[in-house]
Design a protein around this motif. Structure first.
Motif, PDB file in Angstrom:
ATOM      1  N   ARG A 141       0.827  -1.211   0.000  1.00  0.00           N
ATOM      2  CA  ARG A 141       0.000   0.000   0.000  1.00  0.00           C
ATOM      3  C   ARG A 141       0.863   1.264   0.000  1.00  0.00           C
ATOM      4  O   ARG A 141       0.426   2.321  -0.450  1.00  0.00           O
ATOM      5  CB  ARG A 141      -0.962  -0.005   1.182  1.00  0.00           C
ATOM      6  N   ARG A 142       2.089   1.144   0.476  1.00  0.00           N
ATOM      7  CA  ARG A 142       2.984   2.305   0.494  1.00  0.00           C
ATOM      8  C   ARG A 142       3.436   2.705  -0.906  1.00  0.00           C
ATOM      9  O   ARG A 142       3.929   3.812  -1.102  1.00  0.00           O
ATOM     10  CB  ARG A 142       4.204   1.999   1.366  1.00  0.00           C
ATOM     11  N   LEU A 143       3.286   1.800  -1.853  1.00  0.00           N
ATOM     12  CA  LEU A 143       3.673   2.079  -3.234  1.00  0.00           C
ATOM     13  C   LEU A 143       2.481   2.513  -4.086  1.00  0.00           C
ATOM     14  O   LEU A 143       2.614   2.652  -5.311  1.00  0.00           O
ATOM     15  CB  LEU A 143       4.304   0.834  -3.855  1.00  0.00           C
ATOM     16  N   ARG A 144       1.346   2.757  -3.447  1.00  0.00           N
ATOM     17  CA  ARG A 144       0.124   3.026  -4.203  1.00  0.00           C
ATOM     18  C   ARG A 144       0.255   4.248  -5.115  1.00  0.00           C
ATOM     19  O   ARG A 144      -0.170   4.237  -6.269  1.00  0.00           O
ATOM     20  CB  ARG A 144      -1.042   3.225  -3.228  1.00  0.00           C
ATOM     21  N   GLY A 145       0.863   5.320  -4.616  1.00  0.00           N
ATOM     22  CA  GLY A 145       1.027   6.517  -5.433  1.00  0.00           C
ATOM     23  C   GLY A 145       1.926   6.273  -6.629  1.00  0.00           C
ATOM     24  O   GLY A 145       1.676   6.772  -7.743  1.00  0.00           O
ATOM     25  N   LYS A 146       2.969   5.499  -6.437  1.00  0.00           N
ATOM     26  CA  LYS A 146       3.900   5.170  -7.517  1.00  0.00           C
ATOM     27  C   LYS A 146       3.211   4.328  -8.592  1.00  0.00           C
ATOM     28  O   LYS A 146       3.396   4.552  -9.796  1.00  0.00           O
ATOM     29  CB  LYS A 146       5.085   4.413  -6.913  1.00  0.00           C
ATOM     30  N   ILE A 147       2.400   3.371  -8.136  1.00  0.00           N
ATOM     31  CA  ILE A 147       1.654   2.521  -9.074  1.00  0.00           C
ATOM     32  C   ILE A 147       0.637   3.363  -9.845  1.00  0.00           C
ATOM     33  O   ILE A 147       0.472   3.204 -11.063  1.00  0.00           O
ATOM     34  CB  ILE A 147       0.965   1.371  -8.329  1.00  0.00           C
ATOM     35  N   ALA A 148      -0.030   4.283  -9.152  1.00  0.00           N
ATOM     36  CA  ALA A 148      -1.021   5.142  -9.812  1.00  0.00           C
ATOM     37  C   ALA A 148      -0.365   6.016 -10.882  1.00  0.00           C
ATOM     38  O   ALA A 148      -0.938   6.235 -11.957  1.00  0.00           O
ATOM     39  CB  ALA A 148      -1.729   6.007  -8.778  1.00  0.00           C
ATOM     40  N   THR A 149       0.832   6.510 -10.603  1.00  0.00           N
ATOM     41  CA  THR A 149       1.550   7.313 -11.598  1.00  0.00           C
ATOM     42  C   THR A 149       1.867   6.478 -12.834  1.00  0.00           C
ATOM     43  O   THR A 149       1.669   6.918 -13.977  1.00  0.00           O
ATOM     44  CB  THR A 149       2.859   7.867 -10.993  1.00  0.00           C
ATOM     45  N   TYR A 150       2.363   5.268 -12.613  1.00  0.00           N
ATOM     46  CA  TYR A 150       2.672   4.386 -13.745  1.00  0.00           C
ATOM     47  C   TYR A 150       1.400   4.056 -14.523  1.00  0.00           C
ATOM     48  O   TYR A 150       1.402   4.034 -15.768  1.00  0.00           O
ATOM     49  CB  TYR A 150       3.340   3.120 -13.241  1.00  0.00           C
ATOM     50  N   ASN A 151       0.305   3.822 -13.818  1.00  0.00           N
ATOM     51  CA  ASN A 151      -0.960   3.519 -14.484  1.00  0.00           C
ATOM     52  C   ASN A 151      -1.398   4.656 -15.400  1.00  0.00           C
ATOM     53  O   ASN A 151      -1.910   4.426 -16.503  1.00  0.00           O
ATOM     54  CB  ASN A 151      -2.053   3.257 -13.448  1.00  0.00           C
ATOM     55  N   ALA A 152      -1.233   5.896 -14.935  1.00  0.00           N
ATOM     56  CA  ALA A 152      -1.607   7.046 -15.762  1.00  0.00           C
ATOM     57  C   ALA A 152      -0.794   7.051 -17.055  1.00  0.00           C
ATOM     58  O   ALA A 152      -1.309   7.350 -18.143  1.00  0.00           O
ATOM     59  CB  ALA A 152      -1.395   8.341 -14.985  1.00  0.00           C
ATOM     60  N   HIS A 153       0.487   6.710 -16.942  1.00  0.00           N
ATOM     61  CA  HIS A 153       1.327   6.623 -18.138  1.00  0.00           C
ATOM     62  C   HIS A 153       0.846   5.509 -19.062  1.00  0.00           C
ATOM     63  O   HIS A 153       0.801   5.685 -20.291  1.00  0.00           O
ATOM     64  CB  HIS A 153       2.773   6.345 -17.732  1.00  0.00           C
ATOM     65  N   VAL A 154       0.513   4.345 -18.493  1.00  0.00           N
ATOM     66  CA  VAL A 154       0.065   3.221 -19.311  1.00  0.00           C
ATOM     67  C   VAL A 154      -1.179   3.602 -20.108  1.00  0.00           C
ATOM     68  O   VAL A 154      -1.287   3.306 -21.314  1.00  0.00           O
ATOM     69  CB  VAL A 154      -0.205   1.984 -18.428  1.00  0.00           C
ATOM     70  N   ARG A 155      -2.120   4.284 -19.457  1.00  0.00           N
ATOM     71  CA  ARG A 155      -3.343   4.702 -20.162  1.00  0.00           C
ATOM     72  C   ARG A 155      -3.014   5.697 -21.272  1.00  0.00           C
ATOM     73  O   ARG A 155      -3.606   5.646 -22.362  1.00  0.00           O
ATOM     74  CB  ARG A 155      -4.333   5.302 -19.163  1.00  0.00           C
ATOM     75  N   ALA A 156      -2.083   6.618 -21.009  1.00  0.00           N
ATOM     76  CA  ALA A 156      -1.697   7.589 -22.028  1.00  0.00           C
ATOM     77  C   ALA A 156      -1.006   6.909 -23.205  1.00  0.00           C
ATOM     78  O   ALA A 156      -1.249   7.241 -24.372  1.00  0.00           O
ATOM     79  CB  ALA A 156      -0.782   8.657 -21.414  1.00  0.00           C
ATOM     80  N   GLY A 188      -3.341   3.350 -29.707  1.00  0.00           N
ATOM     81  CA  GLY A 188      -4.573   2.645 -30.049  1.00  0.00           C
ATOM     82  C   GLY A 188      -4.707   1.270 -29.433  1.00  0.00           C
ATOM     83  O   GLY A 188      -5.223   0.347 -30.076  1.00  0.00           O
ATOM     84  N   CYS A 189      -4.251   1.130 -28.178  1.00  0.00           N
ATOM     85  CA  CYS A 189      -4.282  -0.171 -27.506  1.00  0.00           C
ATOM     86  C   CYS A 189      -5.469  -0.273 -26.551  1.00  0.00           C
ATOM     87  O   CYS A 189      -5.709   0.662 -25.776  1.00  0.00           O
ATOM     88  CB  CYS A 189      -3.010  -0.387 -26.687  1.00  0.00           C
ATOM     89  N   PRO A 190      -6.204  -1.367 -26.557  1.00  0.00           N
ATOM     90  CA  PRO A 190      -7.195  -1.582 -25.491  1.00  0.00           C
ATOM     91  C   PRO A 190      -6.486  -1.738 -24.151  1.00  0.00           C
ATOM     92  O   PRO A 190      -5.349  -2.217 -24.089  1.00  0.00           O
ATOM     93  CB  PRO A 190      -7.902  -2.875 -25.912  1.00  0.00           C
ATOM     94  N   VAL A 191      -7.167  -1.317 -23.082  1.00  0.00           N
ATOM     95  CA  VAL A 191      -6.568  -1.312 -21.746  1.00  0.00           C
ATOM     96  C   VAL A 191      -7.348  -2.214 -20.805  1.00  0.00           C
ATOM     97  O   VAL A 191      -8.561  -2.048 -20.628  1.00  0.00           O
ATOM     98  CB  VAL A 191      -6.521   0.109 -21.155  1.00  0.00           C
ATOM     99  N   LEU A 192      -6.649  -3.147 -20.200  1.00  0.00           N
ATOM    100  CA  LEU A 192      -7.201  -3.968 -19.128  1.00  0.00           C
ATOM    101  C   LEU A 192      -6.946  -3.216 -17.824  1.00  0.00           C
ATOM    102  O   LEU A 192      -5.837  -3.245 -17.288  1.00  0.00           O
ATOM    103  CB  LEU A 192      -6.517  -5.336 -19.130  1.00  0.00           C
ATOM    104  N   ASP A 193      -7.954  -2.521 -17.323  1.00  0.00           N
ATOM    105  CA  ASP A 193      -7.787  -1.645 -16.162  1.00  0.00           C
ATOM    106  C   ASP A 193      -7.981  -2.446 -14.876  1.00  0.00           C
ATOM    107  O   ASP A 193      -9.091  -2.607 -14.381  1.00  0.00           O
ATOM    108  CB  ASP A 193      -8.787  -0.490 -16.232  1.00  0.00           C
ATOM    109  N   LEU A 194      -6.888  -2.942 -14.337  1.00  0.00           N
ATOM    110  CA  LEU A 194      -6.941  -3.748 -13.122  1.00  0.00           C
ATOM    111  C   LEU A 194      -7.152  -2.893 -11.887  1.00  0.00           C
ATOM    112  O   LEU A 194      -7.652  -3.381 -10.869  1.00  0.00           O
ATOM    113  CB  LEU A 194      -5.649  -4.561 -12.992  1.00  0.00           C
ATOM    114  N   TRP A 195      -6.772  -1.632 -11.938  1.00  0.00           N
ATOM    115  CA  TRP A 195      -6.980  -0.724 -10.803  1.00  0.00           C
ATOM    116  C   TRP A 195      -8.463  -0.615 -10.471  1.00  0.00           C
ATOM    117  O   TRP A 195      -8.853  -0.551  -9.307  1.00  0.00           O
ATOM    118  CB  TRP A 195      -6.397   0.640 -11.137  1.00  0.00           C
ATOM    119  N   SER A 196      -9.309  -0.603 -11.489  1.00  0.00           N
ATOM    120  CA  SER A 196     -10.745  -0.416 -11.275  1.00  0.00           C
ATOM    121  C   SER A 196     -11.497  -1.713 -11.003  1.00  0.00           C
ATOM    122  O   SER A 196     -12.701  -1.686 -10.737  1.00  0.00           O
ATOM    123  CB  SER A 196     -11.375   0.280 -12.489  1.00  0.00           C
ATOM    124  N   LEU A 197     -10.802  -2.862 -11.077  1.00  0.00           N
ATOM    125  CA  LEU A 197     -11.457  -4.154 -10.849  1.00  0.00           C
ATOM    126  C   LEU A 197     -11.585  -4.374  -9.345  1.00  0.00           C
ATOM    127  O   LEU A 197     -10.703  -4.927  -8.690  1.00  0.00           O
ATOM    128  CB  LEU A 197     -10.645  -5.271 -11.512  1.00  0.00           C
TER     129      LEU A 197
END
Length: 269
Positions: free
Chosen positions: A145-160, A166-175
């Motif tokens: 849980r201490r890495l949550r902010g770091k993971i969220a930053t990487y996730n934002a990059h992955v979505r961008a 043009g890649c579909p995204v499997l959004d595991l954060w929202s699951l």
């Protein structure tokens, strides 16, 4: 009854498009660690997704490769697996990488994301569709849980990156269903069979398939547990899993040092 997809249909399955071949690229998550099948052979979400894709086609018309190896960092995956995936040139590649890098102390999610995008650009130039995935929300996970902010930053990059290529995204954060501890293996680092099943169902939805069950189906209520029980569980987990994991990191070892891809070729299921 099949669940109607609530997600935009991927171009991989739009119109007359059909996924007849699939290669999975990644680390332990995609290899299927935590989800042992008959004889101890790992299954995992990617294998389960392959079954759903194969069910759409006549027998033996679908081919599948799983190149993922546990413990691998992004650069190792790009060096060892991406060229093979390009050589196979399947209709679909799932590219889930960078998680092990993000877990390492001192890693920079911006730098990891830049290298991730280079690999995505390389893959999209050679294969049909490249599906990428975010990391999980670790809000309820001890230590991680201490890495949550770091993971969220990487996730934002992955979505961008996905938007740009043009890649579909499997959004595991929202699951949300995989935030339940019953979705995870005893090591709390890898999904268990039910967690892998729910991820496979969500991945199928993202690709536009009608799935046989809702990945967000609620879990049965848990019996109440006391604080002492939780503490005992945490101590057992730290002794059996966390300390050995930290030890491997300090020694520069990886669980995948002597592991190989379980399905290096595109073969019928």
């Amino acid at each position: 009854m099949a669940q109607e997809s609530r997600f935009p249909r991927s171009s991989a399955l739009s119109g007359e498009g059909t996924i007849a071949s699939y290669a999975a690229v990644g680390d332990s998550f995609t290899e299927g660690v935590g989800d042992p099948g008959p004889g101890g052979v790992l299954v995992g979400w990617a294998d389960r997704l392959a079954v759903q894709l194969a069910d759409r086609l006549p027998e033996h018309d679908f081919r599948y490769a799983n190149l993922a190896v546990r413990g691998k960092l992004l650069d190792q995956i790009v060096r060892d697996q991406v060229p093979r995936a390009k050589e196979l040139a399947p209709d679909l590649v799932t590219f889930v990488a960078g998680g092990n890098d993000i877990l390492r102390p001192g890693s920079d999610p911006d730098d990891v994301a830049a290298r991730f995008e280079s690999a995505v650009a390389d893959l999209t130039s050679a294969v049909g569709t490249v599906l990428v995935a975010t990391g999980f929300d670790t809000r309820d996970t001890p230590v991680l849980r201490r890495l949550r902010g770091k993971i969220a930053t990487y996730n934002a990059h992955v979505r961008a990156v996905a938007d740009r290529h043009g890649c579909p995204v499997l959004d595991l954060w929202s699951l949300r269903s995989v935030r339940d501890r019953r979705a995870w293996d005893t090591d709390r680092l890898h999904l268990g069979p039910e967690g892998h099943t729910r991820v496979a169902l969500r991945a199928a939805q993202v690709l536009g398939l009608d799935v046989p069950a809702d990945p967000e189906q609620p879990w049965p209520p848990l019996p109440p547990r006391g604080t002492l029980e939780h503490r005992r569980d945490d101590i057992t987990w730290a002794r059996d899993h966390l300390v050995p994991w930290i030890g491997r990191r300090l020694r520069g070892e990886s669980s995948g040092d002597h592991a190989h891809a379980k399905r290096p070729d595109l073969l019928p299921l």
